[in-house]
Write a protein that holds these residues in place. Structure first.
Motif, PDB file in Angstrom:
ATOM      1  N   HIS A  24      37.867  53.640  56.860  1.00 14.40           N
ATOM      2  CA  HIS A  24      37.213  52.544  57.218  1.00 14.40           C
ATOM      3  C   HIS A  24      38.051  51.464  56.485  1.00 14.40           C
ATOM      4  CE1 HIS A  24      33.980  55.237  58.221  1.00 14.40           C
ATOM      5  NE2 HIS A  24      33.543  54.449  59.192  1.00 14.40           N
ATOM      6  N   GLU A  25      38.511  50.246  57.286  1.00 14.57           N
ATOM      7  CA  GLU A  25      38.853  49.016  56.749  1.00 14.57           C
ATOM      8  C   GLU A  25      37.927  47.897  57.099  1.00 14.57           C
ATOM      9  OE1 GLU A  25      42.996  49.213  58.245  1.00 14.57           O
ATOM     10  OE2 GLU A  25      43.539  50.668  56.720  1.00 14.57           O
ATOM     11  N   SER A  26      38.355  46.730  56.241  1.00 16.25           N
ATOM     12  CA  SER A  26      37.331  45.595  56.691  1.00 16.25           C
ATOM     13  C   SER A  26      38.086  44.570  56.432  1.00 16.25           C
ATOM     14  CB  SER A  26      36.297  45.738  56.170  1.00 16.25           C
ATOM     15  OG  SER A  26      36.278  45.640  54.439  1.00 16.25           O
ATOM     16  N   ASP A  27      37.649  43.270  56.743  1.00 22.07           N
ATOM     17  CA  ASP A  27      37.981  41.922  56.073  1.00 22.07           C
ATOM     18  C   ASP A  27      37.557  41.731  54.885  1.00 22.07           C
ATOM     19  OD1 ASP A  27      39.747  41.415  58.775  1.00 22.07           O
ATOM     20  OD2 ASP A  27      37.865  40.837  59.771  1.00 22.07           O
ATOM     21  N   TYR A  28      36.248  42.035  54.679  1.00 23.30           N
ATOM     22  CA  TYR A  28      35.588  41.680  53.387  1.00 23.30           C
ATOM     23  C   TYR A  28      34.986  42.909  52.948  1.00 23.30           C
ATOM     24  CZ  TYR A  28      35.263  36.902  55.607  1.00 23.30           C
ATOM     25  OH  TYR A  28      35.818  35.663  55.907  1.00 23.30           O
ATOM     26  N   LEU A  29      35.248  43.159  51.498  1.00 20.88           N
ATOM     27  CA  LEU A  29      34.678  44.497  51.016  1.00 20.88           C
ATOM     28  C   LEU A  29      33.783  44.096  49.725  1.00 20.88           C
ATOM     29  CD1 LEU A  29      34.326  47.372  50.449  1.00 20.88           C
ATOM     30  CD2 LEU A  29      36.570  47.462  49.160  1.00 20.88           C
ATOM     31  N   TYR A  30      32.619  44.089  49.945  1.00 22.62           N
ATOM     32  CA  TYR A  30      31.634  43.825  48.569  1.00 22.62           C
ATOM     33  C   TYR A  30      31.180  45.152  47.965  1.00 22.62           C
ATOM     34  CZ  TYR A  30      31.330  39.427  51.419  1.00 22.62           C
ATOM     35  OH  TYR A  30      31.565  38.189  51.929  1.00 22.62           O
ATOM     36  N   LEU A  31      31.365  44.921  46.617  1.00 18.51           N
ATOM     37  CA  LEU A  31      31.097  45.906  45.576  1.00 18.51           C
ATOM     38  C   LEU A  31      29.891  45.429  44.880  1.00 18.51           C
ATOM     39  CD1 LEU A  31      34.446  46.765  44.358  1.00 18.51           C
ATOM     40  CD2 LEU A  31      33.356  47.863  46.256  1.00 18.51           C
ATOM     41  N   VAL A  32      28.535  45.931  45.224  1.00 17.40           N
ATOM     42  CA  VAL A  32      27.372  45.259  44.907  1.00 17.40           C
ATOM     43  C   VAL A  32      26.574  46.047  43.590  1.00 17.40           C
ATOM     44  CG1 VAL A  32      25.157  44.445  45.938  1.00 17.40           C
ATOM     45  CG2 VAL A  32      27.179  44.951  47.401  1.00 17.40           C
ATOM     46  N   ARG A  92      45.052  44.327  47.479  1.00 17.97           N
ATOM     47  CA  ARG A  92      46.494  43.924  47.515  1.00 17.97           C
ATOM     48  C   ARG A  92      46.869  43.540  49.193  1.00 17.97           C
ATOM     49  NH1 ARG A  92      47.533  47.862  43.614  1.00 17.97           N
ATOM     50  NH2 ARG A  92      48.260  49.388  45.228  1.00 17.97           N
ATOM     51  N   LYS A  93      46.240  44.337  49.648  1.00 16.23           N
ATOM     52  CA  LYS A  93      46.768  44.347  51.269  1.00 16.23           C
ATOM     53  C   LYS A  93      46.019  42.960  52.043  1.00 16.23           C
ATOM     54  CE  LYS A  93      48.070  48.997  52.277  1.00 16.23           C
ATOM     55  NZ  LYS A  93      48.072  50.223  53.040  1.00 16.23           N
ATOM     56  N   GLY A  94      45.277  42.429  51.598  1.00 18.40           N
ATOM     57  CA  GLY A  94      44.546  41.172  52.361  1.00 18.40           C
ATOM     58  C   GLY A  94      43.222  41.187  52.260  1.00 18.40           C
ATOM     59  N   THR A  95      42.560  42.435  52.092  1.00 19.36           N
ATOM     60  CA  THR A  95      41.019  42.433  52.210  1.00 19.36           C
ATOM     61  C   THR A  95      40.291  41.419  50.938  1.00 19.36           C
ATOM     62  OG1 THR A  95      40.936  44.687  53.092  1.00 19.36           O
ATOM     63  CG2 THR A  95      38.899  43.867  52.233  1.00 19.36           C
ATOM     64  N   GLN A  96      39.452  40.645  51.402  1.00 12.66           N
ATOM     65  CA  GLN A  96      38.716  39.916  50.337  1.00 12.66           C
ATOM     66  C   GLN A  96      37.798  40.713  49.526  1.00 12.66           C
ATOM     67  OE1 GLN A  96      37.489  35.798  51.471  1.00 12.66           O
ATOM     68  NE2 GLN A  96      38.876  35.853  53.201  1.00 12.66           N
ATOM     69  N   VAL A  97      37.960  41.313  48.462  1.00 11.06           N
ATOM     70  CA  VAL A  97      37.059  42.385  47.549  1.00 11.06           C
ATOM     71  C   VAL A  97      36.339  41.504  46.607  1.00 11.06           C
ATOM     72  CG1 VAL A  97      37.104  44.322  46.083  1.00 11.06           C
ATOM     73  CG2 VAL A  97      38.974  43.914  48.229  1.00 11.06           C
ATOM     74  N   VAL A  98      35.188  41.295  46.633  1.00 11.95           N
ATOM     75  CA  VAL A  98      34.288  40.716  45.796  1.00 11.95           C
ATOM     76  C   VAL A  98      33.400  41.726  45.072  1.00 11.95           C
ATOM     77  CG1 VAL A  98      32.373  38.976  45.391  1.00 11.95           C
ATOM     78  CG2 VAL A  98      34.213  38.745  47.181  1.00 11.95           C
TER      79      VAL A  98
END
Length: 322
Positions: A90-98, A129-135
């Motif tokens: 799975h890939e995504s534009d946004y990845l949130y680590l909650v 690094r590949k551009g996914t916005q990880v928060v």
């Protein structure tokens, strides 16, 4: 409670709205024409083993956003292999680590960090690094990271809380949820005691599923079943869900995404959207937003099993039709 409301709400770019495919890394270079130019007696070295961080050969599903929490890296109960498999598919534009990504409570007692846990961290860093916005929004087990809120590490932004706007226009408040748990805030000794008992239950769960696997049965969470049979636990979960929904209303949001209680859920509570992405020690679940703006819970063991069964079934159907 101290929060950091100044974090800018991530807005979808036109490219993200269009559901673009992520740029794939260039293929590894292959030496041309080796077989034709090898001297007599020269042996070709074997192919290196597959990189566990690479995309799988059976394809990748793309989502607009993925929420993960309660991974508990650093514990024996962490299902890092399942999570790594999920991330590869799975890939995504946004990845949130909650929250509760790394379990500092257990790492203080003793060091447990196998290679799979390291691979999970590397995979998340590679996504950023590949551009996914990880928060990354820390929880109670990784509360030490809260001192770094407002900073970024390896393109991963650390925030006390975050906000996400879905493609359908819903504004979601993102927080781990421990700050609204009375036991964590006012009886921490009881929380530590409960955590020790919970760890024992997870150990039993691990051995229980090894036996089930040996007899050909799928993964099933004994610890989750026991927890949901206890009346007090059920009442606590219900109260927690209502408190989180009401807090989201107070903040002017349409809903909330949280973790903490290890119970995946999407439901409407008094007109507010309550979403819990579950965990990776019991449920093995994630919350996702599709490219159409729909929110769903993905149970990876169930979805993966269905994928493995569907492939031969599809082939059989095709052969019958022919």
């Amino acid at each position: 409670m101290t929060t950091t409301p100044a974090f800018p709400r991530p807005l979808p770019s036109p490219v993200a709205r269009a559901g673009h495919d992520v740029e794939t890394p260039p293929a590894r270079a292959q030496a041309p024409g080796l077989s034709a130019t090898l001297p007599p007696g020269f042996c070709v070295p074997p192919e290196p083993p597959a990189d566990p961080l690479d995309a799988p050969p059976d394809g990748v599903t793309r989502y607009r956003a993925i929420w993960l929490s309660d991974i508990h890296l650093g514990t024996q109960g962490c299902q890092a292999d399942y999570l790594l498999d999920f991330l590869r598919h799975h890939e995504s534009d946004y990845l949130y680590l909650v929250g509760d990504i790394i379990d500092g409570w257990h790492l203080r007692k003793g060091w447990h960090w196998p290679q799979a846990h390291n691979d999970v961290v590397q995979k998340m860093l590679r996504r950023a690094r590949k551009g996914t916005q990880v928060v990354y929004v820390p929880g109670n087990h990784d509360e030490a990271a809260r001192q770094f809120c407002g900073l970024a590490f390896g393109d991963i932004a650390v925030r006390d809380e975050a906000f996400h706007t879905t493609l359908t226009g819903k504004r979601l408040w993102i927080t781990h949820g421990d700050l609204f748990d009375g036991v964590i805030q006012h009886a921490r000794w009881l929380a530590y005691l409960g955590d020790s008992l919970y760890t024992l239950t997870l150990l039993l769960n691990r051995w229980f599923n090894r036996v089930r696997t040996r007899f050909g049965f799928p993964y099933w969470s004994l610890s989750q079943y026991l927890k949901h049979q206890v009346k007090n636990a059920v009442n606590f979960i219900s109260a927690f869900e209502h408190v989180m929904a009401e807090e989201a209303r107070r903040r002017g949001c349409d809903g909330v995404v949280c973790g903490h209680i290890h119970k995946p859920e999407i439901r409407d509570i008094d007109g507010l959207l309550y979403c819990n992405d579950g965990d990776w020690v019991e449920s093995l679940s994630a919350l996702v937003e599709t490219e159409d703006g729909d929110l769903r819970i993905v149970y990876w063991t169930q979805k993966r099993a269905a994928q493995l069964v569907k492939t031969p079934a599809t082939s059989a159907t095709t052969a019958t039709a022919a």
